[in-house]
Design an enzyme around this catalytic site. Structure first.
Site, PDB file in Angstrom:
ATOM      1  N   LYS A  87     -70.394   5.464  31.393  1.00 31.12           N
ATOM      2  CA  LYS A  87     -71.597   4.633  31.362  1.00 31.12           C
ATOM      3  C   LYS A  87     -72.764   5.501  30.869  1.00 31.12           C
ATOM      4  O   LYS A  87     -73.046   6.561  31.444  1.00 31.12           O
ATOM      5  CB  LYS A  87     -71.863   4.096  32.771  1.00 31.12           C
ATOM      6  CG  LYS A  87     -72.641   2.810  32.816  1.00 31.12           C
ATOM      7  CD  LYS A  87     -72.653   2.291  34.257  1.00 31.12           C
ATOM      8  CE  LYS A  87     -73.425   1.000  34.389  1.00 31.12           C
ATOM      9  NZ  LYS A  87     -73.562   0.595  35.789  1.00 31.12           N
TER      10      LYS A  87
HETATM   11  O1  G3P Z   1     -74.982  -1.389  38.006  1.00 32.19           O
HETATM   12  C1  G3P Z   1     -75.978  -1.917  37.221  1.00 32.19           C
HETATM   13  C2  G3P Z   1     -76.632  -3.175  37.741  1.00 32.19           C
HETATM   14  O2  G3P Z   1     -75.653  -4.125  38.030  1.00 32.19           O
HETATM   15  C3  G3P Z   1     -77.651  -2.966  38.823  1.00 32.19           C
HETATM   16  O3  G3P Z   1     -77.923  -4.126  39.522  1.00 32.19           O
HETATM   17  O4  G3P Z   1     -78.848  -5.285  41.505  1.00 32.19           O
HETATM   18  O5  G3P Z   1     -79.510  -2.897  41.069  1.00 32.19           O
HETATM   19  O6  G3P Z   1     -80.376  -4.737  39.640  1.00 32.19           O
HETATM   20  P1  G3P Z   1     -79.234  -4.250  40.486  1.00 32.19           P
END
Ligand code: G3P
Length: 218
Positions: A87
């Site tokens: 990633k």
């Molecule tokens: O892993 C990346 C993404 O899914 C993060 O999500 O909920 O932290 O905005 P969030």
């Protein structure tokens, strides 16, 4: 549509895996920190543990922000397991790293995508996945679904093989809308996946079936 779970919590990954519908896992440095996983050896051991649970792609994020550092970290992560997808953040050095990984047979997930232009660049660099963060766009009154729709159109126009991994999913309606718009993958918390299964008429119907069956037991 592929279902990934967005967590580094092994219990939640096991629970999602036990449903029989899990296709992969995404993590990020914040999710690793939430589990108290710090330090190179511990992080690598944790990725190995995730790969032992799930038979599917596991996104492992680099911390470096320069090309050489990302390549070094990404190559080490990719060596851990064949299911590891490196990633990489959507910054110019990240785009260079994605091109390098693509040219060397290492799959990538370009993260922190907030515009269709960023997704187009990542696809041109050969990213296996792009991760548009729909929940974080919704958080600032911007429509995350418009972004999914825009990326879908662009990728279809030019037959890009890059998969759209809708990230920052917050609930079941996000998943449904992403499915309607043709996102290839969604990643979100276990609660969002479980929410898809809930319906009050299912609960009422099952309670009635069991009550009627019990009448015959007396
Ligand atoms: O892993 C990346 C993404 O899914 C993060 O999500 O909920 O932290 O905005 P969030």
């Amino acid at each position: 549509m592929k279902f990934f779970i967005d967590t580094a919590n092994l219990d939640q990954i096991r629970e999602a895996q036990s449903l029989g519908i899990l296709d992969g896992v995404t993590t990020n440095p914040s999710l690793m920190a939430k589990e108290g996983i710090f330090g190179d050896a511990a992080v690598k051991a944790h990725y190995q543990a995730i790969c032992d649970i799930v038979d599917g792609d596991v996104s492992a994020e680099v911390i470096a922000t320069d090309f050489e550092g990302m390549v070094k970290e990404g190559e080490a992560l990719a060596e851990l397991h064949e299911n590891i997808v490196v990633k990489v953040p959507m910054i110019p050095e990240g785009v260079k790293a994605i091109r390098h990984f693509t040219d060397h047979g290492i799959r990538t997930n370009c993260t922190l995508i907030f515009s269709a232009g960023q997704a187009l660049i990542a696809a041109k660099a050969g990213a296996s996945y792009v991760s548009p963060f729909i929940g974080r766009l919704d958080d600032i009154s911007s429509d995350g679904m418009d972004l999914i729709e825009g990326i879908r159109t662009i990728f279809d126009n030019y037959d890009f093989g890059t998969e759209i991994l809708a990230a920052s999913v917050r609930g079941p309606m996000h998943i449904l809308e992403c499915a309607r718009l043709g996102a290839d993958v969604m990643t979100g918390p276990l609660s969002a996946i479980m929410g898809l299964m809930k319906h009050p008429l299912t609960d009422i119907g099952l309670a009635q079936f069991l009550a009627d069956h019990a009448k015959g037991q007396h």
